[in-house]
Write an enzyme that holds these catalytic residues in place. Structure first.
Site, PDB file in Angstrom:
ATOM      1  N   ARG A 111      -2.901  -1.066  -6.205  1.00  0.00           N
ATOM      2  CA  ARG A 111      -3.908  -0.750  -5.175  1.00  0.00           C
ATOM      3  C   ARG A 111      -5.158  -1.538  -5.531  1.00  0.00           C
ATOM      4  O   ARG A 111      -5.693  -1.391  -6.640  1.00  0.00           O
ATOM      5  CB  ARG A 111      -4.217   0.743  -5.114  1.00  0.00           C
ATOM      6  CG  ARG A 111      -5.452   1.056  -4.272  1.00  0.00           C
ATOM      7  CD  ARG A 111      -5.641   2.504  -3.963  1.00  0.00           C
ATOM      8  NE  ARG A 111      -4.642   2.987  -3.030  1.00  0.00           N
ATOM      9  CZ  ARG A 111      -4.726   4.143  -2.384  1.00  0.00           C
ATOM     10  NH1 ARG A 111      -5.779   4.937  -2.568  1.00  0.00           N
ATOM     11  NH2 ARG A 111      -3.786   4.532  -1.562  1.00  0.00           N
ATOM     12  N   GLN A 141       1.945   3.688   3.604  1.00  0.00           N
ATOM     13  CA  GLN A 141       1.464   4.727   4.512  1.00  0.00           C
ATOM     14  C   GLN A 141       2.124   4.583   5.881  1.00  0.00           C
ATOM     15  O   GLN A 141       2.622   5.557   6.457  1.00  0.00           O
ATOM     16  CB  GLN A 141      -0.066   4.601   4.653  1.00  0.00           C
ATOM     17  CG  GLN A 141      -0.683   5.649   5.553  1.00  0.00           C
ATOM     18  CD  GLN A 141      -0.640   7.043   4.950  1.00  0.00           C
ATOM     19  OE1 GLN A 141      -1.089   7.238   3.843  1.00  0.00           O
ATOM     20  NE2 GLN A 141      -0.102   8.006   5.670  1.00  0.00           N
ATOM     21  N   ASP A 231      -8.280   7.579  11.202  1.00  0.00           N
ATOM     22  CA  ASP A 231      -8.536   7.411   9.760  1.00  0.00           C
ATOM     23  C   ASP A 231     -10.056   7.406   9.588  1.00  0.00           C
ATOM     24  O   ASP A 231     -10.806   7.341  10.568  1.00  0.00           O
ATOM     25  CB  ASP A 231      -7.908   6.081   9.289  1.00  0.00           C
ATOM     26  CG  ASP A 231      -8.043   5.850   7.793  1.00  0.00           C
ATOM     27  OD1 ASP A 231      -8.323   6.816   7.042  1.00  0.00           O
ATOM     28  OD2 ASP A 231      -7.880   4.689   7.347  1.00  0.00           O
ATOM     29  N   CYS A 271      -4.024   9.764   7.831  1.00  0.00           N
ATOM     30  CA  CYS A 271      -3.391   9.412   6.549  1.00  0.00           C
ATOM     31  C   CYS A 271      -3.967  10.203   5.371  1.00  0.00           C
ATOM     32  O   CYS A 271      -3.343  10.249   4.317  1.00  0.00           O
ATOM     33  CB  CYS A 271      -3.524   7.920   6.301  1.00  0.00           C
ATOM     34  SG  CYS A 271      -5.233   7.369   6.209  1.00  0.00           S
ATOM     35  N   ARG A 299       5.270  10.533   2.389  1.00  0.00           N
ATOM     36  CA  ARG A 299       4.977   9.408   1.493  1.00  0.00           C
ATOM     37  C   ARG A 299       6.008   9.399   0.369  1.00  0.00           C
ATOM     38  O   ARG A 299       6.507   8.349  -0.028  1.00  0.00           O
ATOM     39  CB  ARG A 299       3.563   9.544   0.890  1.00  0.00           C
ATOM     40  CG  ARG A 299       2.414   9.393   1.874  1.00  0.00           C
ATOM     41  CD  ARG A 299       2.279   7.966   2.380  1.00  0.00           C
ATOM     42  NE  ARG A 299       2.103   7.008   1.299  1.00  0.00           N
ATOM     43  CZ  ARG A 299       0.930   6.725   0.719  1.00  0.00           C
ATOM     44  NH1 ARG A 299      -0.172   7.298   1.149  1.00  0.00           N
ATOM     45  NH2 ARG A 299       0.853   5.837  -0.265  1.00  0.00           N
TER      46      ARG A 299
HETATM   47  N1  NVA Z   1      -8.638   3.260   5.280  1.00  0.00           N
HETATM   48  C1  NVA Z   1      -8.715   4.108   4.115  1.00  0.00           C
HETATM   49  C2  NVA Z   1      -7.360   4.635   3.760  1.00  0.00           C
HETATM   50  C3  NVA Z   1      -7.322   5.574   2.594  1.00  0.00           C
HETATM   51  C4  NVA Z   1      -5.936   6.022   2.259  1.00  0.00           C
HETATM   52  C5  NVA Z   1      -9.333   3.352   2.961  1.00  0.00           C
HETATM   53  O1  NVA Z   1      -8.959   2.188   2.747  1.00  0.00           O
HETATM   54  O2  NVA Z   1     -10.192   3.892   2.267  1.00  0.00           O
HETATM   55  N1   CP Z   2      -3.280   8.196   2.152  1.00  0.00           N
HETATM   56  C1   CP Z   2      -3.433   7.734   0.907  1.00  0.00           C
HETATM   57  O1   CP Z   2      -3.050   6.611   0.580  1.00  0.00           O
HETATM   58  O2   CP Z   2      -4.006   8.616   0.040  1.00  0.00           O
HETATM   59  P1   CP Z   2      -4.594   8.277  -1.398  1.00  0.00           P
HETATM   60  O3   CP Z   2      -5.756   7.355  -1.171  1.00  0.00           O
HETATM   61  O4   CP Z   2      -4.999   9.597  -1.963  1.00  0.00           O
HETATM   62  O5   CP Z   2      -3.528   7.599  -2.217  1.00  0.00           O
END
Ligand code: NVA
Ligand code: CP
Length: 313
Positions: A111, A141, A231, A271, A299
């Site tokens: 990530r 997701q 979101d 999400c 998930r």
């Molecule tokens: N769009 C959000 C999704 C979090 C799972 C972000 O990138 O923070």
């Molecule tokens: N939806 C999602 O990816 O959640 P986290 O940011 O908690 O992993």
């Protein structure tokens, strides 16, 4: 849809970086395997002896936990490495770390911010790399969300999925996946915050089963929707813009007035994490059509399908 058991690794994928890389059959194959794994009567442990490395440059609860639990349930092991501890890209270049990971482990979840970092890791690691969210995409997701829609509606083809809010990573991955499984997707976002034109154009120019369109008016978009998705207005990494964004997005809230324009049985999706009172009201979040916690559960099942495909061969 008929669910057929799949042979591990049979979909021909090395990595899971973007739903743009998968064709319809590959997406359907993963959905089918996710269903098998979710409904299996007894535990199957195809990943005994396999290790998955987890690296997070941004916070996470669902992604981290579902990959850790998923590996455990499949008989394998997940190893969370702290970014501070390994100093990816600082203590040593990504391309060197990638080749070291591949000597010990069987897969990597990353990530991060830049999509190019995920691509670089995948280029240099001989083992599968999974995109656990970056600034551009969140494919795990979207796969879980499409699985949730299929589970709830019994079909995907011809459904109208309306995404209201920021044209962000989640929105991009949903567009890439939904169009390939024959859904119509309409995105309603304010000007300047719409999904990336290159991504929209690529989908519109490809021979996919469904289509995507982008509009400004959320009311126009939501009319006749089978699914309404939102979101956060401010994604991770953009926190400095939060105050400005709250003003810009104020008309893009999922509230009962907006939702009343959709079909009576329209699913409500998010999400998570959610900011109640901003992109969604508490009432809509907690309403009977909300499948938000099913999404979170799925998930696990969708990612187990990815893990079996990538690490199981
Ligand atoms: N769009 C959000 C999704 C979090 C799972 C972000 O990138 O923070
Ligand atoms: N939806 C999602 O990816 O959640 P986290 O940011 O908690 O992993």
């Amino acid at each position: 849809m008929i669910y057929l058991p799949l042979i591990m690794g049979s979909l021909g994928l090395k990595d899971f970086l973007s739903l743009a890389d998968l064709d319809t059959k590959q997406i359907q194959g993963l959905l089918s395997r996710a269903f098998d794994l979710k409904t299996a009567k007894k535990a199957d442990c195809p990943l005994i002896g396999k290790s998955l490395v987890l690296i997070f440059r941004k916070p996470s609860m669902r992604t981290r936990l579902s990959f850790e639990v998923g590996m455990y349930q499949l008989g394998g092991q997940a190893i969370g490495l702290s970014m501070q501890g390994i100093g990816l890209g600082e203590r040593e270049p990504v391309k060197d770390a990638a080749r070291v990971f591949a000597r010990y482990a069987h897969g990597i979840v990353l990530r991060t911010y830049a999509h190019t970092e995920v691509l670089e890791l995948a280029q240099y690691a001989d083992i599968p790399v999974i995109n656990g969210l970056d600034d551009l995409e969140h494919p795990c997701q979207a796969l879980a969300d499409i699985f949730t829609i299929q589970e709830k509606k019994g079909t995907l083809k011809g459904l109208k999925l309306v995404y209201v809010g920021d044209g962000n990573n989640v929105c991009h991955s949903l567009m890439q996946g939904a169009s390939k499984v024959g859904m119509e997707m309409v995105v309603a976002s304010p000007r300047g915050y719409q999904p990336k034109k290159e991504i929209v154009k690529k989908i519109q120019g490809s021979r996919v089963k469904g289509q995507v369109s982008v509009v400004e008016d959320p009311r126009e978009a939501v009319a006749g929707a089978d699914i309404i998705y939102t979101d956060v207005w401010t994604s991770m990494g953009r926190e400095k813009e939060a105050i400005k964004r709250k003003k810009i997005f104020k008309d893009y809230q999922l509230n009962s007035k907006l939702v009343s324009l959709a079909k009576k049985d329209a699913l409500i999706m998010h999400c998570l994490p959610a900011h109640r009172g901003e992109e969604i009201t508490d009432e809509v979040f907690e309403s009977k059509n909300s499948v938000i916690f099913d999404q979170a559960e799925n998930r696990l099942h969708a990612q187990k399908a990815i893990l079996v495909e990538l690490l199981g061969g």
